[in-house]
Scaffold this motif. Structure first.
Motif, mmCIF file in Angstrom:
data_model
loop_
_atom_site.group_PDB
_atom_site.id
_atom_site.type_symbol
_atom_site.label_atom_id
_atom_site.label_comp_id
_atom_site.label_asym_id
_atom_site.label_seq_id
_atom_site.Cartn_x
_atom_site.Cartn_y
_atom_site.Cartn_z
ATOM 1 N N ILE A 1 31.098 45.533 60.250
ATOM 2 C CA ILE A 1 31.806 44.956 59.237
ATOM 3 C C ILE A 1 33.152 45.028 59.786
ATOM 4 O O ILE A 1 33.807 45.591 60.570
ATOM 5 C CB ILE A 1 31.850 45.669 58.041
ATOM 6 N N LEU A 2 34.090 44.009 59.035
ATOM 7 C CA LEU A 2 35.430 44.023 58.977
ATOM 8 C C LEU A 2 36.027 44.406 57.690
ATOM 9 O O LEU A 2 35.606 44.023 56.768
ATOM 10 C CB LEU A 2 35.947 42.645 59.438
ATOM 11 N N VAL A 3 37.046 45.340 57.804
ATOM 12 C CA VAL A 3 37.605 45.827 56.371
ATOM 13 C C VAL A 3 39.032 46.021 56.545
ATOM 14 O O VAL A 3 39.833 46.359 57.564
ATOM 15 C CB VAL A 3 37.112 47.075 56.127
ATOM 16 N N VAL A 4 39.838 45.613 55.491
ATOM 17 C CA VAL A 4 41.234 45.525 55.285
ATOM 18 C C VAL A 4 41.679 46.603 54.193
ATOM 19 O O VAL A 4 40.836 46.407 53.171
ATOM 20 C CB VAL A 4 41.934 44.457 55.060
ATOM 21 N N VAL A 5 42.741 47.346 54.337
ATOM 22 C CA VAL A 5 43.108 48.210 53.273
ATOM 23 C C VAL A 5 44.607 47.970 52.949
ATOM 24 O O VAL A 5 45.395 48.108 53.911
ATOM 25 C CB VAL A 5 42.909 49.701 53.735
ATOM 26 N N ILE A 6 44.767 47.300 51.759
ATOM 27 C CA ILE A 6 46.087 46.645 51.330
ATOM 28 C C ILE A 6 46.712 47.378 50.389
ATOM 29 O O ILE A 6 46.119 47.759 49.308
ATOM 30 C CB ILE A 6 45.977 45.178 50.925
ATOM 31 N N ASP A 7 47.939 47.675 50.608
ATOM 32 C CA ASP A 7 48.862 48.394 49.244
ATOM 33 C C ASP A 7 48.709 47.668 48.355
ATOM 34 O O ASP A 7 48.706 46.621 48.163
ATOM 35 C CB ASP A 7 50.302 48.415 49.880
ATOM 36 N N ARG A 8 48.605 48.443 47.142
ATOM 37 C CA ARG A 8 48.369 47.714 45.844
ATOM 38 C C ARG A 8 49.486 46.742 45.235
ATOM 39 O O ARG A 8 49.323 45.514 44.992
ATOM 40 C CB ARG A 8 47.946 48.637 44.985
ATOM 41 N N ASP A 9 50.718 47.268 45.521
ATOM 42 C CA ASP A 9 51.891 46.577 44.951
ATOM 43 C C ASP A 9 51.988 45.547 45.820
ATOM 44 O O ASP A 9 52.460 44.513 45.219
ATOM 45 C CB ASP A 9 53.011 47.571 45.051
ATOM 46 N N VAL A 10 51.805 45.602 47.138
ATOM 47 C CA VAL A 10 52.137 44.521 48.177
ATOM 48 C C VAL A 10 51.080 43.452 47.554
ATOM 49 O O VAL A 10 51.522 42.304 47.593
ATOM 50 C CB VAL A 10 51.911 44.985 49.515
ATOM 51 N N PHE A 11 49.924 43.484 47.542
ATOM 52 C CA PHE A 11 48.849 42.509 47.181
ATOM 53 C C PHE A 11 49.238 41.865 45.818
ATOM 54 O O PHE A 11 48.924 40.646 45.625
ATOM 55 C CB PHE A 11 47.402 43.019 47.228
ATOM 56 N N ASP A 12 49.266 42.740 44.952
ATOM 57 C CA ASP A 12 49.617 42.201 43.487
ATOM 58 C C ASP A 12 50.683 41.306 43.487
ATOM 59 O O ASP A 12 50.917 40.435 42.801
ATOM 60 C CB ASP A 12 49.783 43.516 42.387
ATOM 61 N N ALA A 13 51.723 41.676 44.253
ATOM 62 C CA ALA A 13 52.862 40.646 44.042
ATOM 63 C C ALA A 13 52.769 39.655 44.984
ATOM 64 O O ALA A 13 53.142 38.354 44.294
ATOM 65 C CB ALA A 13 54.229 41.621 44.813
ATOM 66 N N PHE A 14 52.072 39.630 46.046
ATOM 67 C CA PHE A 14 51.778 38.524 46.718
ATOM 68 C C PHE A 14 50.817 37.439 45.793
ATOM 69 O O PHE A 14 50.983 36.363 45.947
ATOM 70 C CB PHE A 14 50.931 38.707 47.965
ATOM 71 N N ALA A 15 49.937 37.988 45.297
ATOM 72 C CA ALA A 15 48.929 37.256 44.425
ATOM 73 C C ALA A 15 49.850 36.572 43.278
ATOM 74 O O ALA A 15 49.383 35.306 42.548
ATOM 75 C CB ALA A 15 47.812 38.145 43.849
ATOM 76 N N ARG A 16 50.522 37.367 42.357
ATOM 77 C CA ARG A 16 51.497 36.836 41.513
ATOM 78 C C ARG A 16 52.196 35.461 42.019
ATOM 79 O O ARG A 16 52.327 34.659 41.380
ATOM 80 C CB ARG A 16 52.322 37.766 40.824
ATOM 81 N N ASP A 17 52.973 35.803 43.023
ATOM 82 C CA ASP A 17 53.643 34.632 43.802
ATOM 83 C C ASP A 17 52.981 33.420 44.200
ATOM 84 O O ASP A 17 53.500 32.262 43.862
ATOM 85 C CB ASP A 17 54.509 35.252 44.783
ATOM 86 N N THR A 18 51.534 33.527 44.591
ATOM 87 C CA THR A 18 50.787 32.678 45.101
ATOM 88 C C THR A 18 50.178 31.947 43.962
ATOM 89 O O THR A 18 50.170 30.548 44.159
ATOM 90 C CB THR A 18 49.759 32.906 45.846
ATOM 91 N N THR A 19 49.762 32.597 43.140
ATOM 92 C CA THR A 19 48.778 31.843 41.758
ATOM 93 C C THR A 19 49.895 31.426 40.592
ATOM 94 O O THR A 19 49.524 30.772 39.743
ATOM 95 C CB THR A 19 47.807 32.616 41.649
ATOM 96 N N GLY A 20 50.927 32.241 40.471
ATOM 97 C CA GLY A 20 51.838 31.985 39.288
ATOM 98 C C GLY A 20 51.208 32.575 38.126
ATOM 99 O O GLY A 20 51.555 32.157 36.870
#
Length: 356
Positions: free
Chosen positions: A127-146
């Motif tokens: 398997i391939l797994v990524v662990v992403i800082d919550r604040d970083v991903f949430d901010a990226f998702a908000r900026d990308t999806t609006g």
């Protein structure tokens, strides 16, 4: 034939760069202790010699790794705090369950921040797994999806991906990991690191947004049975020198033997008697790996409630593929800090890692 890059007889070793590591293992206890920044406990469920490999790196707010396991194991793990965990199979035989959900070839495996992971692997998996800082991903998702609406990643589950989404996700993660390990200098430059982080965030967000809905009914039943298994495990470990019988365990859990049997078969694929023995055998194996000069096989076996040394050796060899005396002779390689190793050796500069 699955290509894992694991030569037969490969002993456990760690070959780190400053931020990367390639760790082949031949022991479930060692493997569980090998992943940086994770707290893990593995219970091997299928008999035979264990083989595994972890290729791992950290890129800013993201940890990414590729894990190969050749045996069916039950994993209990806690990833980095305050981070999302997302995984996708590279190779997966039938029989894998992530948080009570069946894992298929194109499943997206997701875990909420700070939730304990329960993952039963099939006999062979990568398997391939990524662990992403919550604040970083949430901010990226908000900026990308609006939008500020919660994403599907807020649940701990698996979701089936279209092949046209699963394949690019695998490719992106493989390429980033391969580049980081084979060319570690890319991690020394801010520009290349930012580009790698952006690649991972984009690939994961695209996969999360493509997830399809799935019924909760099957998972709810599995969740209850998993809780029963965990309570049983805790009871056995708390009474290691006086191992409980199935009758005693049933009475403590306030369940019928039949109900207990079904719970273990559905969650782990083994019966209660086998589970009780396996928990104690794994406990003995950990003690053997960490044994001092004053420790003996017989003494450690007795501490885990085994009184017939011949049967202990037979059970041990059937499960792990070696006698307990062979384990005792191994150099201790699990440190007292989970996720860290002793006796690490550095790889050759620019060493290429081939990912299938």
């Amino acid at each position: 034939m699955m290509n894992t890059g694991l030569p037969p007889g490969q002993a456990a070793s760690r070959r780190p760069t400053e931020r990367c590591s390639v760790i082949p293992t031949d022991d479930p206890c060692v493997h569980a202790a090998s992943l940086r920044d994770w707290m893990q406990d593995y219970l091997q469920l299928s008999a035979g010699r264990f083989l595994g490999e972890i290729i791992e790196t950290t890129i800013g707010p993201i940890q990414i790794f590729r894990e190969t396991i050749w045996q069916c194991v039950d994993e209990k793990a806690n990833p980095r705090r305050n981070s999302y965990t997302v995984g996708v199979p590279v190779y997966m035989e039938e029989g894998g369950y992530w948080q009570g959900y069946r894992v298929a070839r194109d499943s997206l495996m997701m875990l909420r921040p700070n939730e304990e992971l329960h993952f039963r692997t099939p006999k062979k998996s990568t398997i391939l797994v990524v662990v992403i800082d919550r604040d970083v991903f949430d901010a990226f998702a908000r900026d990308t999806t609006g939008r500020d609406a919660p994403l599907p990643i807020s649940g701990s589950c698996t979701r089936e991906l279209p092949e046209a989404v699963a394949r690019p996700l695998r490719v992106s993660l493989k390429e980033v990991l391969s580049s980081a390990v084979s060319t570690p200098e890319v991690l020394e430059h801010e520009g290349s690191m930012k580009a790698m982080v952006e690649t991972i965030l984009s690939a994961v967000l695209h996969a999360v947004l493509a997830c399809s809905a799935e019924s909760e009914a099957a998972r709810s039943s599995h969740f209850v049975q998993r809780a029963i298994v965990e309570r049983a495990r805790q009871y056995v470990l708390a009474n290691r020198e006086s191992p409980p019988t199935v009758t005693e365990l049933s009475a403590w859990l306030k369940m019928s033997r039949r109900g207990l049997h079904h719970a273990f078969m559905n969650v782990l694929g083994i019966n209660v008697v086998t589970f009780l023995r396996y928990v104690r055998l794994h406990g003995a194996r950990k003690d053997l790996l960490l044994a001092g000069p004053e420790d003996s096989v017989n003494g450690i076996a007795c501490k885990w409630g085994f009184w017939h040394m011949g049967m202990f050796s037979a059970y041990y060899k059937a499960l792990f593929g070696e006698l307990p005396s062979a384990t005792l002779r191994k150099t201790s390689c699990i440190s007292t800090t989970p996720g860290h190793w002793m006796g690490a050796a550095r790889p050759g500069a620019g060493q290429a890692i081939q990912l299938p």
